[in-house]
Motif scaffolding. Sequence first.
Motif, PDB file in Angstrom:
ATOM      1  N   LEU A 118      -0.358 -10.307  -5.586  1.00 24.29           N
ATOM      2  CA  LEU A 118      -1.356  -9.733  -4.635  1.00 24.29           C
ATOM      3  C   LEU A 118      -1.397 -10.684  -3.612  1.00 24.29           C
ATOM      4  O   LEU A 118      -0.795 -11.556  -3.603  1.00 24.29           O
ATOM      5  CB  LEU A 118      -2.533  -9.299  -5.292  1.00 24.29           C
ATOM      6  N   THR A 122      -4.654  -7.302  -0.008  1.00 26.59           N
ATOM      7  CA  THR A 122      -4.826  -6.345  -0.982  1.00 26.59           C
ATOM      8  C   THR A 122      -6.126  -5.927  -0.836  1.00 26.59           C
ATOM      9  O   THR A 122      -7.287  -6.517  -1.257  1.00 26.59           O
ATOM     10  CB  THR A 122      -4.565  -7.104  -2.474  1.00 26.59           C
ATOM     11  N   ASP A 190      -2.504  -0.534  -1.713  1.00 20.99           N
ATOM     12  CA  ASP A 190      -1.597  -2.153  -2.182  1.00 20.99           C
ATOM     13  C   ASP A 190      -1.442  -2.350  -3.408  1.00 20.99           C
ATOM     14  O   ASP A 190      -0.485  -3.087  -3.941  1.00 20.99           O
ATOM     15  CB  ASP A 190      -2.674  -3.099  -1.498  1.00 20.99           C
ATOM     16  N   LEU A 191      -2.233  -1.683  -4.334  1.00 18.61           N
ATOM     17  CA  LEU A 191      -1.913  -1.675  -5.910  1.00 18.61           C
ATOM     18  C   LEU A 191      -2.303  -0.323  -6.213  1.00 18.61           C
ATOM     19  O   LEU A 191      -3.351   0.213  -6.258  1.00 18.61           O
ATOM     20  CB  LEU A 191      -2.739  -2.973  -6.414  1.00 18.61           C
ATOM     21  N   GLY A 244       3.365  -3.450  -1.486  1.00 19.99           N
ATOM     22  CA  GLY A 244       2.561  -3.054  -2.311  1.00 19.99           C
ATOM     23  C   GLY A 244       3.238  -3.094  -3.760  1.00 19.99           C
ATOM     24  O   GLY A 244       4.202  -2.906  -3.703  1.00 19.99           O
TER      25      GLY A 244
END
Length: 290
Positions: A118, A122, A190-191, A244
Motif C-alpha cells: 500500500l 491508498t 486501491d485495495l 492497486g
Amino acid sequence: MSTVIELIEAGAARLEQAGVAFGHGTDNAFDEAAWLVLWRLKLPFGELDSVADREVSPGDAAKVEALVAERIATRKPAAYLTREAWLMGVPFYVDERSIVPRSFIAELLDEGSIDPWLSERTRRVLDLCTGNGSLAVLAAMAYPDIEVDAADLSREALEVAAINVTRHSLDGRIRLLESDGLAKTPGPYDLILCNPPYVNARSLAALPAEYRAEPELALAGGEDGMDFVRRLIAEAPARMNPGGVLVLEIGNEREHFEAAFPRLEVTWLATSAGDDQVLIWAPDAPEKTP
C-alpha cells in the motif's frame, strides 16, 4: 453445585462423544464448550481462570446443558446459537443469513502484512463478498484514512453487515452495496479484499453439517472452486487504480488456483494456517513467462 470448569469439561466430553465438527471460531471441544458455557452464564470471554471455580446454580447449569444439547442436536455452529463471533478480538453479530466470519485476511489486516503493498495514495478499499461485514470493519479500523465499500450478492447478508457497521460506529466510512461480483461496484479501488465462495464441488459434498448450516452461496465455487475467482481476476483490473492490489483468500484450493491461472504472478502470504491460503495480486505486475 457444579463449577464453571466442571460444566465446561462435561460439555466438552459431550461434544467430543457426539462427534460435532469445529472450525467456526474454535478447533477443539474444550474451547467450544468454554464459549457456550461462558456465553450462557454471561461471564467474560478470555477470563476463564478467574471464574473457573465459581459455583453455578442448578437452574443455570440446566441452561448450559440445554445449550450444549442444542449444539449437538442442530449441528449449528456455536456462533449461530450465541449470535456472536469474534475476529481478531473484535465482536461481530452473526446469524444464519451470513457465513460465520473466520477469514485469514483478518490476520493480515491485524498484523499489517498487506501494508508493504500500500501507499499514501491508498484511499478506496472494497471488501467483496463481505458477508457479515467483518473484513470491512477491520479494514476501516486498521486504516483510519480510508473509505470502504462492502459488497455482497446476498441482500440478507448485507442486512447482517449493516448491524455490524452500525455497532462499530462506521456508517460514515463503510458503504454497503448489493452487487453480483464487481457488477455494481463503482471503483476504482486501491485495495480489494475478497474471501469468495471457493469450495470445490467434491469438498462441498463432504462438508460436515456445521458448514452446511451456512449459506451455500457463500461457499460453493463450482467444480474446481474457481468459478467466482475466474470472473474476479478477469474483471478486477478495470475496477482498480494503477498500483492497486487484490488480496484473495482461496483456502485449500491452491492447486486448483494455479491450474486455472498458470501465468498469474502472485505472492502467497503467511497466515496461521500456512502460506497457501491467501494471495496478493497486483494487476500491473507482468505475467509469468510460459
